[in-house]
Structures are given as C-alpha cells and as structure tokens.
Design an enzyme around this catalytic site. Structure first.
Site, PDB file in Angstrom:
ATOM      1  CG  ASP A 182      21.329  -2.962 -84.153  1.00  0.00           C
ATOM      2  OD1 ASP A 182      20.070  -2.553 -84.351  1.00  0.00           O
ATOM      3  OD2 ASP A 182      21.764  -4.149 -83.712  1.00  0.00           O
ATOM      4  CG  ASP A 195      22.870  -0.605 -80.818  1.00  0.00           C
ATOM      5  OD1 ASP A 195      23.052   0.577 -80.314  1.00  0.00           O
ATOM      6  OD2 ASP A 195      22.383  -1.479 -80.662  1.00  0.00           O
ATOM      7  CB  THR A 255      18.328   1.080 -82.109  1.00  0.00           C
ATOM      8  OG1 THR A 255      19.726   0.255 -81.469  1.00  0.00           O
ATOM      9  CG2 THR A 255      18.440   0.697 -83.479  1.00  0.00           C
ATOM     10  NE  ARG A 281      21.312  -4.724 -79.940  1.00  0.00           N
ATOM     11  CZ  ARG A 281      20.625  -5.539 -80.133  1.00  0.00           C
ATOM     12  NH1 ARG A 281      19.959  -6.073 -79.487  1.00  0.00           N
ATOM     13  NH2 ARG A 281      20.059  -5.356 -81.179  1.00  0.00           N
ATOM     14  N   GLY A 294      16.382  -0.356 -75.245  1.00  0.00           N
ATOM     15  CA  GLY A 294      17.128   0.622 -74.182  1.00  0.00           C
ATOM     16  C   GLY A 294      16.767   2.388 -75.280  1.00  0.00           C
ATOM     17  CG  ASP A 313      17.183  -6.624 -82.412  1.00  0.00           C
ATOM     18  OD1 ASP A 313      17.550  -5.730 -81.598  1.00  0.00           O
ATOM     19  OD2 ASP A 313      17.387  -8.347 -82.528  1.00  0.00           O
ATOM     20  NE  ARG A 315      13.175 -18.046 -72.237  1.00  0.00           N
ATOM     21  CZ  ARG A 315      14.231 -17.480 -71.333  1.00  0.00           C
ATOM     22  NH1 ARG A 315      14.557 -15.993 -71.675  1.00  0.00           N
ATOM     23  NH2 ARG A 315      15.539 -18.048 -71.161  1.00  0.00           N
TER      24      ARG A 315
END
Ligand code: F6P
Length: 367
Positions: free
Chosen positions: A148, A146, A144, A190, A16, A122, A84
């Site tokens: 975090d 956040d 971020t 989050r 983000g 992260d 992935r």
C-alpha cells in the site's frame, strides 16, 4: 560517479517485518562494501535503535547467507517515531510523548554515518521524512505485505504473502467441500485490499471482501444460498481485516498508542461467519491467517525484487540523490521524494482491472 561524501552508511528496518528484508539488507550492504568501499552499520529495532543508540558494525559475514532467511537480522519496531516518542507515563498511565529527533540525529552523527537506508512501509517513511529537516540524509526501500505504499506498483514481501495466503485458501477449499461449509478467512492488509484481492483471485475464492468495497450482508447470504441451489456445496470467503459492511465500521482489535499507526484491525471474520451462518442456515467457520502471512522465507520473485531494490538504494546514495524512495513503476526501478509517500496509503481502485476480471469469473464482492 561515487559521491566523495559517503564513507559510512547505516541500515535500518522499521515497521512490521516481512519476507525479503534480509535480502535487501544483503544487497545494500554488499553493494556498499564491494562496489563503493563503504562501511556499513546496522541500526537495531528500527527507529528505536536510532533513538536509544543501538547501532553495530556490519561485517561481510553478517550479511552473508541471509538471502533466504525470513524476518530481519536487525530487528524491527512499529512503535518508535522520533517525532512523537513515548518517554514515560503520566499519573493516569497515559504515555507522555516527546520530540526526540535531535537525540536520534545525535546517534546518527556519533557513529559517523553519512546516510541511512530505511527499509520500511509508510510509517517508517513518515519517520524518515520527519527527520530530513534535522539534517538526515536517507534513501527508502518499500517494504510491506500490504502493498500500500504510494508511487510503487509493488513492495517487496507482498508476493510471498500472496503465495502464503493463497496456499492457505487452497487448503480451506478441500475441508470446506468435505463439510459443505462456508469458510471465512481473514487476511491482513490494513486499509488496503491488495493482499486479499490477489490471494482471493489466485485461489478462486467465491467471495472477496476488501476495505475499498463495503459489503451488503443480504447480498452475501443470497450468494451463498444460490451456490447451494446450484449444487456448489461450499463457499470460500476471503476477507480483508479492514473490510466493513455498508452500514458498519471496521473491527478494531486493539489500539497501540505509541505506534505511528496506532490502530490494529482484526476480528471481522468472527463477526461475518456468525452472520452468514445465521442468515443462510449454512454451517460456517472462521480462520484468521494473521502473522503467518509475514513469516518465512521469501519467494523467488521477492528475492529478485529485494536484491534489485537494495542495489538501487545504494546506487542512489552513491549518486548523491538523497531522501528518495526506490519504487517500481511499469516494471522498472525509479525513485520519488520520500516526503511524497509519507502519511499516505495506496488503495485498490474499485474499477481496478483485477476486480473486473474477478467479477467476470463469478466472484462476489458483496456490492
Ligand atoms: O503492515 C503490515 C501488517 O502486517 C498489517 O497487514 C497488519 O494490520 C499489521 O501489520 C499488524 O501489525 P502488528 O505486527 O503490530 O500486529
């Protein structure tokens, strides 16, 4: 000492967006070009650009005049994880995932890159760490709203988001007071309550609800009613999108299957304001601050931090110290191995000093 091996670097912004990304791009690129004489390339839209080979040269003009600009000039994506990657859909419409790390590394080599600066949270650090065994040489810059990321006391973008959210909460105060209402404002973050805790404290919010401290709805109702009794005719509630009641779950807005972090939280303010209105008898409204918290120009503190982090990231590459994340500890810049921050989140400790201070000035945490 400048390591001979570096001649050309890539810069990638993943996850983000937040205010200050362009300030980091500018600092990395200008340090690389002016101090070390390296060429710079921009990888577009995060790891998607590395997988799909969307890479372009960055000239001096590209990184000039972007210090104050919000967003990222390179674009970003919080979906493409090379380990992935969704390459298509099966007959039932479910995504088919493949490990495309070799493809991403082929892009890296095709453009003659010697190292990659990964500006991200992260999720991006997890993607980068996953490519180190494939031969990727990188450094990370912690981004971020956040706040975090493990091992760093602050990420760039956070302080601007706190300013934005605080201003919104201040504005809610005046309308709440006029109408004698409970105003429930939902903030991002989050699973971490840092943004709500800081903005809630800065705005003098009456109730602060964070994921790390599950709340008791009965206690919140009593608190609101009590305020009315003591002639406080309104209540401001700052609630994290990840907050939950003691006997309940987080509210999930949507699941994005091809994202490294697939859960998108959201909707708790709608739930809580109805519950509070019903149990307290006081009129309530809900507001979701949403992506406004991520937009716009970085505050002065973030411009300074972003410039320091970007400069330090280029310095790490020059010193040949690869696969590390620049972090802030006790106000000083240092670095840790990227693998140590992958797949982890730094949460608010319930005995955090800010929580103690907020409790002392009468803030309710719902516990
Ligand atoms: O990690 C930043 C963040 O803004 C979170 O606070 C929020 O939960 C999430 O990203 C929203 O993601 P998206 O941009 O996919 O809606």
């Amino acid at each position: 000492m400048v390591a001979e091996v570096i001649k050309r670097i890539g810069i990638l912004t993943g996850g983000g967006d937040c205010p200050g990304i362009n300030a980091v791009i500018r600092a990395v690129a200008k340090t690389a070009m002016f101090d070390y004489g390296w060429e710079c390339f921009g990888v577009e839209d995060g790891f998607l650009g590395l997988i799909e080979d969307h890479v372009r040269p960055l000239a001096r003009e590209d990184v000039s005049n972007i210090l104050t600009r919000g967003g990222t000039i390179l674009g970003t994506s919080n979906k493409a994880n090379p380990r992935r990657y969704a390459v298509g859909k099966d007959s039932e419409g479910n995504p088919i995932f493949e490990d495309v790390r070799d493809r991403a590394m082929a892009t890296f080599h095709k453009h003659g890159l010697d190292a990659l600066v990964v500006i991200g949270g992260d999720g991006s650090m997890t993607c980068a760490a996953g490519m180190i065994p494939q031969g990727l040489r990188c450094v990370g810059v912690p981004k971020t709203i956040d706040n975090d990321l493990m091992h760093t006391h602050v990420t760039f973008g956070f302080q601007t988001a706190v300013e934005t959210a605080t201003e919104a909460l201040d504005r809610l105060h005046t309308t709440a007071a006029s109408h004698h209402r409970i105003m429930v404002a939902e903030l991002m973050g989050r699973n971490a309550g840092w943004l709500t805790l800081h903005a809630g404290l800065a705005s003098g919010s009456d109730i602060i609800l964070i994921p790390e401290i599950p709340y008791d709805i009965g206690k919140l109702c009593d608190f609101c009613r009590d305020r009315m009794k003591h002639r406080k005719s309104f209540t401001i509630v700052a609630i994290s999108e990840g907050a939950r009641p003691v006997d309940g779950e987080q509210v999930v807005d949507q699941t994005i299957v091809d994202s490294p972090d697939p859960i998108r939280l959201g909707g708790i303010a709608q739930v809580l304001h109805r519950q509070l209105e019903m149990c307290s008898g006081i009129e309530a409204r809900a507001v979701v601050l949403g992506h406004i918290q991520r937009g716009g120009t970085p505050c002065a503190a973030d411009r300074v931090l972003a410039t320091r982090l970007g400069h330090a990231a280029a310095g790490l590459l020059a010193a040949g110290r690869f696969n590390r994340l620049v972090v802030v500890q006790q106000g000083a810049l240092t670095s840790v191995p990227i693998e140590e921050v992958a797949d982890q989140q730094r949460l608010v400790e319930p005995d955090n000093e800010l929580i103690k201070a907020a409790r002392s000035v009468g803030t309710c945490f719902g516990d």
